[in-house]
Design a protein around this motif. Sequence first.
Motif, PDB file in Angstrom:
ATOM      1  N   SER A   1       0.831  -1.205   0.000  1.00 38.71           N
ATOM      2  CA  SER A   1       0.000   0.000   0.000  1.00 38.71           C
ATOM      3  C   SER A   1       0.871   1.263   0.000  1.00 38.71           C
ATOM      4  O   SER A   1       0.358   2.371   0.105  1.00 38.71           O
ATOM      5  CB  SER A   1      -0.917   0.009   1.228  1.00 38.71           C
ATOM      6  N   GLU A   2       2.195   1.087  -0.126  1.00 42.86           N
ATOM      7  CA  GLU A   2       3.107   2.225  -0.114  1.00 42.86           C
ATOM      8  C   GLU A   2       2.956   3.081  -1.370  1.00 42.86           C
ATOM      9  O   GLU A   2       2.459   2.624  -2.405  1.00 42.86           O
ATOM     10  CB  GLU A   2       4.555   1.742  -0.026  1.00 42.86           C
ATOM     11  N   SER A   3       3.453   4.309  -1.282  1.00 39.70           N
ATOM     12  CA  SER A   3       3.520   5.205  -2.432  1.00 39.70           C
ATOM     13  C   SER A   3       4.986   5.598  -2.629  1.00 39.70           C
ATOM     14  O   SER A   3       5.875   4.760  -2.448  1.00 39.70           O
ATOM     15  CB  SER A   3       2.631   6.431  -2.195  1.00 39.70           C
ATOM     16  N   PHE A   4       5.264   6.850  -2.977  1.00 40.14           N
ATOM     17  CA  PHE A   4       6.636   7.289  -3.132  1.00 40.14           C
ATOM     18  C   PHE A   4       7.371   7.241  -1.789  1.00 40.14           C
ATOM     19  O   PHE A   4       6.761   7.361  -0.728  1.00 40.14           O
ATOM     20  CB  PHE A   4       6.689   8.708  -3.681  1.00 40.14           C
ATOM     21  N   ARG A   5       8.686   7.103  -1.826  1.00 42.36           N
ATOM     22  CA  ARG A   5       9.492   7.024  -0.616  1.00 42.36           C
ATOM     23  C   ARG A   5       9.254   8.234   0.297  1.00 42.36           C
ATOM     24  O   ARG A   5       9.177   9.366  -0.163  1.00 42.36           O
ATOM     25  CB  ARG A   5      10.980   6.968  -0.969  1.00 42.36           C
ATOM     26  N   THR A   6       9.164   7.976   1.577  1.00 41.83           N
ATOM     27  CA  THR A   6       8.959   9.057   2.548  1.00 41.83           C
ATOM     28  C   THR A   6      10.002   9.050   3.647  1.00 41.83           C
ATOM     29  O   THR A   6      10.170  10.038   4.351  1.00 41.83           O
ATOM     30  CB  THR A   6       7.569   8.962   3.199  1.00 41.83           C
ATOM     31  N   GLN A   7      10.688   7.933   3.822  1.00 39.99           N
ATOM     32  CA  GLN A   7      11.665   7.871   4.904  1.00 39.99           C
ATOM     33  C   GLN A   7      12.728   6.824   4.597  1.00 39.99           C
ATOM     34  O   GLN A   7      12.552   5.996   3.697  1.00 39.99           O
ATOM     35  CB  GLN A   7      10.985   7.523   6.227  1.00 39.99           C
ATOM     36  N   GLY A   8      13.818   6.894   5.353  1.00 44.55           N
ATOM     37  CA  GLY A   8      14.895   5.924   5.159  1.00 44.55           C
ATOM     38  C   GLY A   8      15.882   6.394   4.103  1.00 44.55           C
ATOM     39  O   GLY A   8      15.518   7.042   3.126  1.00 44.55           O
ATOM     40  N   ARG A   9      17.145   6.103   4.317  1.00 42.91           N
ATOM     41  CA  ARG A   9      18.193   6.518   3.375  1.00 42.91           C
ATOM     42  C   ARG A   9      18.305   5.477   2.264  1.00 42.91           C
ATOM     43  O   ARG A   9      18.508   4.287   2.509  1.00 42.91           O
ATOM     44  CB  ARG A   9      19.523   6.678   4.104  1.00 42.91           C
TER      45      ARG A   9
END
Length: 264
Positions: free
Chosen positions: A24-32
């Motif tokens: 259910s994720e979308s574009f990256r929001t966190q994490g390197r």
Amino acid sequence: MRDQEGILGNSTLVALFQLLKNSSESFRTQGRTVLKNERSGATVFVPPQDSAQIQSHMQALERFINDDELSPLDSIIKMALIHHQFESIHPFSDGNGRIGRILCVLYLVRSGLLDTPVLYLSRYINRNKPDYYRLLQSVRDASGDEQASSWQAWVKFMLNAVADTAQRTVQLVRGMRTLMADTKRRMRDELPKLYSQDLLNNLFRHPYTRIEFVQNDLGVTRPTATRYLRQLAQAGLVQEHSQGKHIYFINVPLIQLLTQGERA
């Protein structure tokens, strides 16, 4: 949110990612996120990390994809630029390579250069992976007078990918048409009471079929579908194969044709 008709938008890319990764994720929001050399493990590129920056870059890419007035370039050259930008933004936590290659094909459909998304660029890119990554990174690293030549080499690589894949696809389609015509002739000659165009289509929709598929496609009962497939197997047109509780009827010549295309 669905894209407007004729628009190849970010919501389509997000939907592809969610389908591909069952997420259910979308574009990256966190994490390197960093891109590393597969052999050495060294970091070769750091894509945008800030979620707002990723959103901004993807919105700009969406406009470039859909607004033909923004660039006078030929659509195939634009495809090469779009793919490079998408891979450099690296908007998803995983699956960017596959989605980026799908984006190429969808853009060619959107541009009217393909009727259906049948251009399988992944084969060419995977076979030329060292050059692909080298040229991708060369554009990122280039500066000054080197930029033009780096872009030219990248675009040439992608044009070769399209040309090679198109030729192989045409050969594959011709082979499938010939095989389908031969199967049709054999069904009519050897199993005239069984032949129907719907059944023939069912055998070529996938490299294998199942009793349930024939039931649904032909609107027949399970015993009838079973009898049809067993007769086809007895005639040597398919091979019956059991795996656990499932029974598959494999179109062996079709699989051979498809795998020959992979090896070529």
